[in-house]
Enzyme design. Structure first.
Site, PDB file in Angstrom:
ATOM      1  N   GLY A 166     -24.327  63.344 -35.207  1.00  0.00           N
ATOM      2  CA  GLY A 166     -24.005  64.896 -34.841  1.00  0.00           C
ATOM      3  C   GLY A 166     -23.569  65.066 -35.275  1.00  0.00           C
TER       4      GLY A 166
ATOM      5  N   ARG B 126     -19.079  49.983 -21.074  1.00  0.00           N
ATOM      6  CA  ARG B 126     -19.597  48.027 -21.919  1.00  0.00           C
ATOM      7  C   ARG B 126     -19.182  49.115 -22.743  1.00  0.00           C
ATOM      8  NH1 ARG B 126     -23.897  46.477 -20.790  1.00  0.00           N
ATOM      9  NH2 ARG B 126     -24.792  47.783 -19.279  1.00  0.00           N
ATOM     10  N   GLY B 127     -20.164  49.977 -23.124  1.00  0.00           N
ATOM     11  CA  GLY B 127     -20.254  50.604 -24.696  1.00  0.00           C
ATOM     12  C   GLY B 127     -18.787  50.425 -25.285  1.00  0.00           C
TER      13      GLY B 127
ATOM     14  N   HIS C 236     -22.284  55.406 -41.242  1.00  0.00           N
ATOM     15  CA  HIS C 236     -22.260  55.034 -40.207  1.00  0.00           C
ATOM     16  C   HIS C 236     -22.659  53.410 -40.152  1.00  0.00           C
ATOM     17  CE1 HIS C 236     -21.459  58.782 -38.081  1.00  0.00           C
ATOM     18  NE2 HIS C 236     -21.317  58.191 -37.512  1.00  0.00           N
ATOM     19  N   HIS C 237     -21.889  52.540 -39.314  1.00  0.00           N
ATOM     20  CA  HIS C 237     -21.690  50.955 -38.813  1.00  0.00           C
ATOM     21  C   HIS C 237     -24.274  51.116 -38.024  1.00  0.00           C
ATOM     22  CE1 HIS C 237     -23.183  52.236 -34.557  1.00  0.00           C
ATOM     23  NE2 HIS C 237     -21.748  53.316 -34.688  1.00  0.00           N
TER      24      HIS C 237
ATOM     25  N   ASP D 244     -23.043  52.517 -14.297  1.00  0.00           N
ATOM     26  CA  ASP D 244     -23.681  51.617 -15.834  1.00  0.00           C
ATOM     27  C   ASP D 244     -24.972  51.170 -15.687  1.00  0.00           C
ATOM     28  OD1 ASP D 244     -24.119  49.272 -17.469  1.00  0.00           O
ATOM     29  OD2 ASP D 244     -22.105  48.495 -16.854  1.00  0.00           O
TER      30      ASP D 244
ATOM     31  N   LYS E  51     -26.126  52.128 -34.782  1.00  0.00           N
ATOM     32  CA  LYS E  51     -26.311  53.235 -34.506  1.00  0.00           C
ATOM     33  C   LYS E  51     -27.355  54.132 -34.286  1.00  0.00           C
ATOM     34  CE  LYS E  51     -24.595  58.367 -36.028  1.00  0.00           C
ATOM     35  NZ  LYS E  51     -24.053  58.512 -33.803  1.00  0.00           N
TER      36      LYS E  51
ATOM     37  N   ALA F 288     -18.810  67.356 -27.781  1.00  0.00           N
ATOM     38  CA  ALA F 288     -18.415  67.153 -28.541  1.00  0.00           C
ATOM     39  C   ALA F 288     -18.951  65.844 -29.702  1.00  0.00           C
ATOM     40  CB  ALA F 288     -17.033  66.362 -28.658  1.00  0.00           C
TER      41      ALA F 288
HETATM   42  N1  LIG Z   1     -18.359  61.878 -30.496  1.00  0.00           N
HETATM   43  C1  LIG Z   1     -17.749  61.171 -30.704  1.00  0.00           C
HETATM   44  O1  LIG Z   1     -16.367  61.248 -31.381  1.00  0.00           O
HETATM   45  C2  LIG Z   1     -18.092  60.117 -30.497  1.00  0.00           C
HETATM   46  C3  LIG Z   1     -19.566  59.778 -29.906  1.00  0.00           C
HETATM   47  N2  LIG Z   1     -20.444  58.328 -30.678  1.00  0.00           N
HETATM   48  C4  LIG Z   1     -21.718  58.858 -29.446  1.00  0.00           C
HETATM   49  O2  LIG Z   1     -21.685  58.058 -27.758  1.00  0.00           O
HETATM   50  C5  LIG Z   1     -22.964  57.845 -27.662  1.00  0.00           C
HETATM   51  C6  LIG Z   1     -22.224  55.968 -27.486  1.00  0.00           C
HETATM   52  O3  LIG Z   1     -21.876  54.829 -28.841  1.00  0.00           O
HETATM   53  P1  LIG Z   1     -21.291  53.790 -28.673  1.00  0.00           P
HETATM   54  O4  LIG Z   1     -20.430  53.198 -28.116  1.00  0.00           O
HETATM   55  O5  LIG Z   1     -21.655  53.504 -30.158  1.00  0.00           O
HETATM   56  O6  LIG Z   1     -23.370  53.343 -28.505  1.00  0.00           O
HETATM   57  P2  LIG Z   1     -22.965  51.912 -27.233  1.00  0.00           P
HETATM   58  O7  LIG Z   1     -24.545  51.118 -27.173  1.00  0.00           O
HETATM   59  O8  LIG Z   1     -22.041  50.946 -27.539  1.00  0.00           O
HETATM   60  O9  LIG Z   1     -22.367  51.942 -25.795  1.00  0.00           O
HETATM   61  C7  LIG Z   1     -23.515  53.317 -24.820  1.00  0.00           C
HETATM   62  C8  LIG Z   1     -23.725  52.507 -23.406  1.00  0.00           C
HETATM   63  O10 LIG Z   1     -24.330  52.573 -22.973  1.00  0.00           O
HETATM   64  C9  LIG Z   1     -25.086  52.429 -21.822  1.00  0.00           C
HETATM   65  N3  LIG Z   1     -25.837  52.844 -21.323  1.00  0.00           N
HETATM   66  C10 LIG Z   1     -27.381  53.224 -21.559  1.00  0.00           C
HETATM   67  N4  LIG Z   1     -28.212  54.366 -20.697  1.00  0.00           N
HETATM   68  C11 LIG Z   1     -26.783  53.729 -19.678  1.00  0.00           C
HETATM   69  C12 LIG Z   1     -27.368  55.180 -18.958  1.00  0.00           C
HETATM   70  N5  LIG Z   1     -28.567  55.269 -17.976  1.00  0.00           N
HETATM   71  N6  LIG Z   1     -25.897  54.622 -17.738  1.00  0.00           N
HETATM   72  C13 LIG Z   1     -25.050  54.136 -18.141  1.00  0.00           C
HETATM   73  N7  LIG Z   1     -24.642  53.414 -19.027  1.00  0.00           N
HETATM   74  C14 LIG Z   1     -25.840  53.441 -20.063  1.00  0.00           C
HETATM   75  C15 LIG Z   1     -25.286  51.011 -22.586  1.00  0.00           C
HETATM   76  O11 LIG Z   1     -25.680  50.017 -22.037  1.00  0.00           O
HETATM   77  P3  LIG Z   1     -26.293  48.594 -22.652  1.00  0.00           P
HETATM   78  O12 LIG Z   1     -25.887  47.908 -23.908  1.00  0.00           O
HETATM   79  O13 LIG Z   1     -26.606  47.967 -21.636  1.00  0.00           O
HETATM   80  O14 LIG Z   1     -28.059  49.178 -22.356  1.00  0.00           O
HETATM   81  C16 LIG Z   1     -24.022  50.955 -23.884  1.00  0.00           C
HETATM   82  O15 LIG Z   1     -23.341  49.751 -22.865  1.00  0.00           O
HETATM   83  C17 LIG Z   1     -23.679  57.631 -29.020  1.00  0.00           C
HETATM   84  O16 LIG Z   1     -24.407  58.832 -28.669  1.00  0.00           O
HETATM   85  C18 LIG Z   1     -22.830  57.786 -30.211  1.00  0.00           C
HETATM   86  O17 LIG Z   1     -23.423  58.528 -31.677  1.00  0.00           O
HETATM   87  C19 LIG Z   1     -19.478  57.530 -31.051  1.00  0.00           C
HETATM   88  C20 LIG Z   1     -18.376  57.409 -31.394  1.00  0.00           C
HETATM   89  C21 LIG Z   1     -17.812  58.234 -31.760  1.00  0.00           C
HETATM   90  O1  LIG Z   2     -21.933  56.244 -33.519  1.00  0.00           O
HETATM   91  C1  LIG Z   2     -21.619  56.439 -34.180  1.00  0.00           C
HETATM   92  O2  LIG Z   2     -20.258  55.865 -34.072  1.00  0.00           O
HETATM   93  C2  LIG Z   2     -20.561  58.037 -33.791  1.00  0.00           C
HETATM   94  N1  LIG Z   2     -21.345  58.807 -33.377  1.00  0.00           N
HETATM   95  C3  LIG Z   2     -20.647  60.315 -33.701  1.00  0.00           C
HETATM   96  C4  LIG Z   2     -21.847  61.517 -34.351  1.00  0.00           C
HETATM   97  O3  LIG Z   2     -22.838  61.333 -34.507  1.00  0.00           O
HETATM   98  O4  LIG Z   2     -20.994  62.157 -35.438  1.00  0.00           O
HETATM   99  C5  LIG Z   2     -19.706  60.191 -34.214  1.00  0.00           C
HETATM  100  C6  LIG Z   2     -18.852  59.411 -34.771  1.00  0.00           C
HETATM  101  O5  LIG Z   2     -19.834  59.722 -36.199  1.00  0.00           O
HETATM  102  C7  LIG Z   2     -19.296  58.445 -34.615  1.00  0.00           C
END
Ligand SMILES: NC(=O)C1=CN([C@@H]2O[C@H](COP(=O)(O)OP(=O)(O)OC[C@H]3O[C@@H](n4cnc5c(N)ncnc54)[C@H](OP(=O)(O)O)[C@@H]3O)[C@@H](O)[C@H]2O)C=CC1
Ligand SMILES: O=C(O)C1=N[C@H](C(=O)O)C[C@H](O)C1
Length: 268
Positions: free
Chosen positions: A167, A12-13, A157-158, A36, A161, A127
């Site tokens: 990272g 859902r994220g 970032h937004h 989830d 975060k 990654a």
């Molecule tokens: N490597 C890359 O290129 C990127 C990495 N990221 C990273 O990815 C991660 C997620 O980012 P983002 O999608 O923006 O964050 P979000 O907060 O939108 O999404 C995280 C999701 O994980 C859910 N969640 C939390 N704990 C659990 C669990 N135990 N089991 C299953 N689901 C769980 C949350 O649910 P709830 O909201 O209900 O708590 C939420 O829906 C961050 O660490 C971010 O830094 C982000 C963008 C790019």
């Molecule tokens: O949380 C994010 O949005 C992102 N997280 C990653 C990071 O911590 O570098 C990758 C990207 O920057 C988006």
């Protein structure tokens, strides 16, 4: 071609949702379940964002039950560092290869996963950034750091975060530190009159974290020398920008039996 059976944690994220859609449009990917911690017992296509029959897969809260029942090849984690680590470890213990986009892992976490990959003879990809342009920015930063010792990283970032620095910024600093002559930057007697004004200290270089609504994911790496600066800049304007890297990582992890920390290690 056999389909790659995939479980996504955090569907859902912001990122998880894009990863679900990626499985829907990639012929050789098959989403077989999601993790989830809400909605146990439901099917993913009962949730508003996923009404397509392609997403008629079970939702689990218990990772062991999920892995035993749907037997995936790959687990994609996009949650939080605590759960990301737990999911990656458990997946490896079940012989399932993790692709982790979640950021905020410690060096101890990485060492533990490296050892587990070796023990289980399975690959795992962590990654910090899946956007191919961001990976190139990191590679180019390492190249530039051979010639410039003075560098400041500004990541933007937004404001939803959780981790700072990002990272990507940490990984960039690590890559730069591999080649940069150790140096404490700025004036030797500089003093912060407001704590934090000079940003975080990584091996004497500085990292600055900006958080604002309206931003997605951006980074500038600024190098300075006598009479010149060099700025490398990358911007992700949406989260689809990360998905070609996710697809690449899933395909690559299937061939791997070690921990791969950063796509720059497998991008020629
Ligand atoms: N490597 C890359 O290129 C990127 C990495 N990221 C990273 O990815 C991660 C997620 O980012 P983002 O999608 O923006 O964050 P979000 O907060 O939108 O999404 C995280 C999701 O994980 C859910 N969640 C939390 N704990 C659990 C669990 N135990 N089991 C299953 N689901 C769980 C949350 O649910 P709830 O909201 O209900 O708590 C939420 O829906 C961050 O660490 C971010 O830094 C982000 C963008 C790019
Ligand atoms: O949380 C994010 O949005 C992102 N997280 C990653 C990071 O911590 O570098 C990758 C990207 O920057 C988006």
């Amino acid at each position: 071609m056999e389909k790659v059976r995939i479980v996504i944690a955090g569907p859902r994220g912001r990122m998880g949702k894009e990863a679900v859609y990626l499985t829907g449009r990639t012929d050789h990917f098959e989403l077989v379940g999601v993790l989830d911690y809400k909605h146990e017992g439901k099917r993913l296509n009962e949730l508003d964002d996923f009404t397509s029959p392609a997403y008629d897969v079970p939702i689990y809260t218990d990772i062991e039950k999920c892995l035993q029942e749907v037997k995936p090849d790959v687990l994609i984690d996009l949650t939080t560092p605590e759960f990301g680590m737990f999911h990656a470890k458990t997946a490896l213990q079940y012989g399932v290869r993790p692709v982790v986009g979640t950021t905020g892992f410690t060096n101890e976490n990485l060492a533990e996963l490296e050892a587990l990959c070796e023990e289980m003879d399975r690959g795992c990809i962590i990654a910090p950034n899946f956007a191919l342009g961001a990976v190139l920015m990191m590679k180019f930063s390492k190249l530039a750091a051979k010639y410039f010792d003075d560098v400041e990283i500004i990541e933007l970032h937004h404001d939803r975060k959780l981790d700072a620095p990002s990272g990507t910024a940490v990984k960039t600093a690590e890559l730069i530190a591999e080649v940069r002559k150790p140096k404490k930057q700025g004036h030797p007697e500089e003093k912060e009159t407001i704590q934090g004004a000079r940003g975080a200290d990584f091996d004497g270089m500085r990292i600055h974290s900006v958080r604002l609504p309206g931003l997605i994911a951006h980074q500038q790496v600024m190098f300075g020398a006598d009479g010149e600066t060099l700025t490398l800049k990358h911007d992700s304007y949406n989260r689809t920008s990360f998905m070609s890297g996710v697809r690449f990582a899933v395909d690559e992890v299937l061939k791997a039996n070690v921990l791969i920390y950063g796509l720059e290690n497998i991008m020629e």
